[in-house]
Scaffold this motif. Structure first.
Motif, PDB file in Angstrom:
ATOM      1  N   GLN A 250       9.536   6.888  -8.521  1.00  0.00           N
ATOM      2  CA  GLN A 250       9.890   5.421  -8.797  1.00  0.00           C
ATOM      3  C   GLN A 250      10.378   4.614  -7.512  1.00  0.00           C
ATOM      4  N   THR A 251      10.101   3.187  -7.631  1.00  0.00           N
ATOM      5  CA  THR A 251      10.462   2.626  -6.400  1.00  0.00           C
ATOM      6  C   THR A 251      11.176   1.181  -6.784  1.00  0.00           C
ATOM      7  N   GLU A 252      11.925   0.603  -6.004  1.00  0.00           N
ATOM      8  CA  GLU A 252      12.425  -0.509  -6.055  1.00  0.00           C
ATOM      9  C   GLU A 252      12.149  -1.140  -4.629  1.00  0.00           C
ATOM     10  N   ILE A 253      11.725  -2.358  -4.386  1.00  0.00           N
ATOM     11  CA  ILE A 253      11.633  -3.188  -3.140  1.00  0.00           C
ATOM     12  C   ILE A 253      12.597  -4.190  -2.968  1.00  0.00           C
ATOM     13  N   VAL A 254      13.164  -4.001  -1.977  1.00  0.00           N
ATOM     14  CA  VAL A 254      14.153  -5.177  -1.490  1.00  0.00           C
ATOM     15  C   VAL A 254      13.743  -5.829  -0.364  1.00  0.00           C
ATOM     16  N   ASP A 255      13.185  -7.304  -0.547  1.00  0.00           N
ATOM     17  CA  ASP A 255      12.831  -8.031   0.519  1.00  0.00           C
ATOM     18  C   ASP A 255      14.122  -9.016   0.984  1.00  0.00           C
ATOM     19  N   LEU A 256      14.461  -8.394   2.106  1.00  0.00           N
ATOM     20  CA  LEU A 256      15.716  -9.085   2.667  1.00  0.00           C
ATOM     21  C   LEU A 256      15.591 -10.632   2.791  1.00  0.00           C
ATOM     22  N   HIS A 257      14.690 -11.036   3.043  1.00  0.00           N
ATOM     23  CA  HIS A 257      14.623 -12.500   3.184  1.00  0.00           C
ATOM     24  C   HIS A 257      14.614 -13.218   1.952  1.00  0.00           C
ATOM     25  N   GLU A 258      13.841 -12.474   1.040  1.00  0.00           N
ATOM     26  CA  GLU A 258      13.734 -13.304  -0.531  1.00  0.00           C
ATOM     27  C   GLU A 258      15.162 -13.282  -1.143  1.00  0.00           C
ATOM     28  N   ILE A 259      15.922 -12.256  -0.857  1.00  0.00           N
ATOM     29  CA  ILE A 259      17.317 -12.205  -1.459  1.00  0.00           C
ATOM     30  C   ILE A 259      18.260 -13.015  -0.613  1.00  0.00           C
TER      31      ILE A 259
ATOM     32  N   GLU B  95      -1.093   6.928   2.679  1.00  0.00           N
ATOM     33  CA  GLU B  95      -0.788   8.239   2.682  1.00  0.00           C
ATOM     34  C   GLU B  95       0.612   8.446   2.794  1.00  0.00           C
ATOM     35  N   LEU B  96       1.265   7.821   3.597  1.00  0.00           N
ATOM     36  CA  LEU B  96       2.852   7.786   3.654  1.00  0.00           C
ATOM     37  C   LEU B  96       3.525   8.140   2.579  1.00  0.00           C
ATOM     38  N   GLY B  97       3.001   7.001   1.608  1.00  0.00           N
ATOM     39  CA  GLY B  97       3.527   7.068   0.285  1.00  0.00           C
ATOM     40  C   GLY B  97       3.307   8.372  -0.504  1.00  0.00           C
ATOM     41  N   VAL B  98       1.946   8.669  -0.638  1.00  0.00           N
ATOM     42  CA  VAL B  98       1.458   9.776  -1.347  1.00  0.00           C
ATOM     43  C   VAL B  98       2.278  11.168  -1.029  1.00  0.00           C
ATOM     44  N   ASN B  99       2.526  11.175   0.626  1.00  0.00           N
ATOM     45  CA  ASN B  99       2.931  12.398   1.101  1.00  0.00           C
ATOM     46  C   ASN B  99       4.451  12.387   1.406  1.00  0.00           C
TER      47      ASN B  99
ATOM     48  N   ALA C  81       3.785   5.478  -5.953  1.00  0.00           N
ATOM     49  CA  ALA C  81       3.588   5.447  -7.293  1.00  0.00           C
ATOM     50  C   ALA C  81       2.570   6.768  -7.886  1.00  0.00           C
ATOM     51  N   GLU C  82       1.418   6.720  -6.981  1.00  0.00           N
ATOM     52  CA  GLU C  82       0.501   7.718  -7.068  1.00  0.00           C
ATOM     53  C   GLU C  82       0.968   8.966  -7.321  1.00  0.00           C
TER      54      GLU C  82
ATOM     55  N   ARG D 127       0.804  -1.111  -0.069  1.00  0.00           N
ATOM     56  CA  ARG D 127      -0.069   0.045  -0.145  1.00  0.00           C
ATOM     57  C   ARG D 127       0.743   1.300  -0.028  1.00  0.00           C
ATOM     58  N   PHE D 128       2.023   1.292   0.599  1.00  0.00           N
ATOM     59  CA  PHE D 128       2.987   2.576   0.744  1.00  0.00           C
ATOM     60  C   PHE D 128       3.656   2.431  -0.629  1.00  0.00           C
ATOM     61  N   VAL D 129       3.841   1.618  -1.433  1.00  0.00           N
ATOM     62  CA  VAL D 129       4.368   1.587  -2.519  1.00  0.00           C
ATOM     63  C   VAL D 129       3.168   2.226  -3.866  1.00  0.00           C
TER      64      VAL D 129
END
Length: 200
Positions: free
Chosen positions: A35-44, A185-189, A30-31, A24-26
Motif C-alpha cells: 500500500q502507498t501514499e504519495i506526499v508531494d511536498l510542493h503540492e501540500i 524494479e525498486l518498487g517490486v523488490n 503496487a505490483e 513507476r516506482f509506485v
C-alpha cells in the motif's frame, strides 16, 4: 512482507523525471502488493524553514510542534516504511526535502526519547552525472553515509539504502526508459532488501 509505504517526493514540476520515476516506482510497489501514499511536498505547500516553534527542545520529554508538523508526524506514524524520491543537487537533498527532514524528523519523535518505527527507508536520488563521475571523488560514499548513517540510523532505522539513477540530464530516450524500469524494479523488490552495513 507487505508494507504500507509513504513516498515523499521533492520536485517543483509535475512533468519532471522525478515524478515519472515516482509513478513507476509506485506501480512497482503496487505490483508487489504494498500500500502507498504519495506526499508531494510542493503540492501540500510544505514550509521547509525551521522556525522557533519547531526547534528541537531538549528540555522536553515529549515535544509539541506546529500544526503542519504534527500532521506530517501523524502521517508518518501510519506507515511501515518510507521512500524519498528527489533530484540530487550539489551532492545533497533539495532544500525542500532538507527542510522536511529538519522539521519533521525532530527531537522526541525521530530521535531522542523516541525513534522512528519504520522497517526501512529508501532514498531514490536522481543524479545528472554518470556513475563514474559520482565515484570520482567518492561523492557516492559521502551521500550514502550522510543519508544512511547521519539521518536514518540516527533515527533508529538501520535498514536504509540509497539508490542512484544516473545520467538524468540530456540522455537519449532509451536511457530514460531504463531509469523508469529501474524505478519500477525498486518498487517490486522494495521489501526484499535486508539491512546492509551502514559504514562506508
Amino acid at each position: 512482507m507487505l508494507m504500507n509505504v509513504l513516498v515523499v517526493v521533492s520536485h517543483s514540476r509535475k512533468d519532471s523525471l522525478t515524478f515519472q520515476v515516482t509513478d513507476r516506482f509506485v506501480k512497482g510497489l503496487a505490483e508487489a502488493g504494498h500500500q502507498t501514499e504519495i506526499v508531494d511536498l510542493h503540492e501540500i505547500g510544505f514550509d521547509p524553514i525551521l522556525r522557533a516553534e519547531d526547534e528541537p527542545d531538549y528540555t522536553q520529554e515529549i515535544q509539541r510542534f506546529s500544526p503542519q508538523i504534527e500532521k506530517e508526524i501523524t502521517r508518518l506514524r501510519k506507515h511501515d516504511a518510507i521512500a524519498f524520491v528527489f533530484p540530487l543537487w550539489w551532492w545533497h537533498l533539495p532544500a525542500m526535502l532538507k527542510g522536511y527532514i529538519d522539521r519533521v524528523m525532530n527531537n522526541t519523535f525521530a530521535y531522542g526519547t523516541n525513534t522512528l518505527h519504520h522497517e526501512q527507508i529508501l532514498w531514490i536520488a536522481l543524479a545528472g552525472v554518470t556513475e563514474e563521475q559520482m565515484n570520482k571523488r567518492n561523492y557516492g560514499d559521502s551521500i550514502r553515509n550522510l543519508l544512511n548513517v547521519g539521518i536514518a540510523d540516527y533515527c533508529g532505522v538501520s535498514n536504509s539504502r540509497v539508490e542512484f539513477l544516473y545520467s538524468t540530464v540530456e540522455a537519449p530516450p532509451e536511457h530514460y526508459e531504463e531509469l523508469l524500469n529501474q524505478a519500477y524494479e525498486l518498487g517490486v523488490n522494495y521489501a526484499s532488501h535486508s539491512a546492509k552495513p551502514l559504514t562506508t
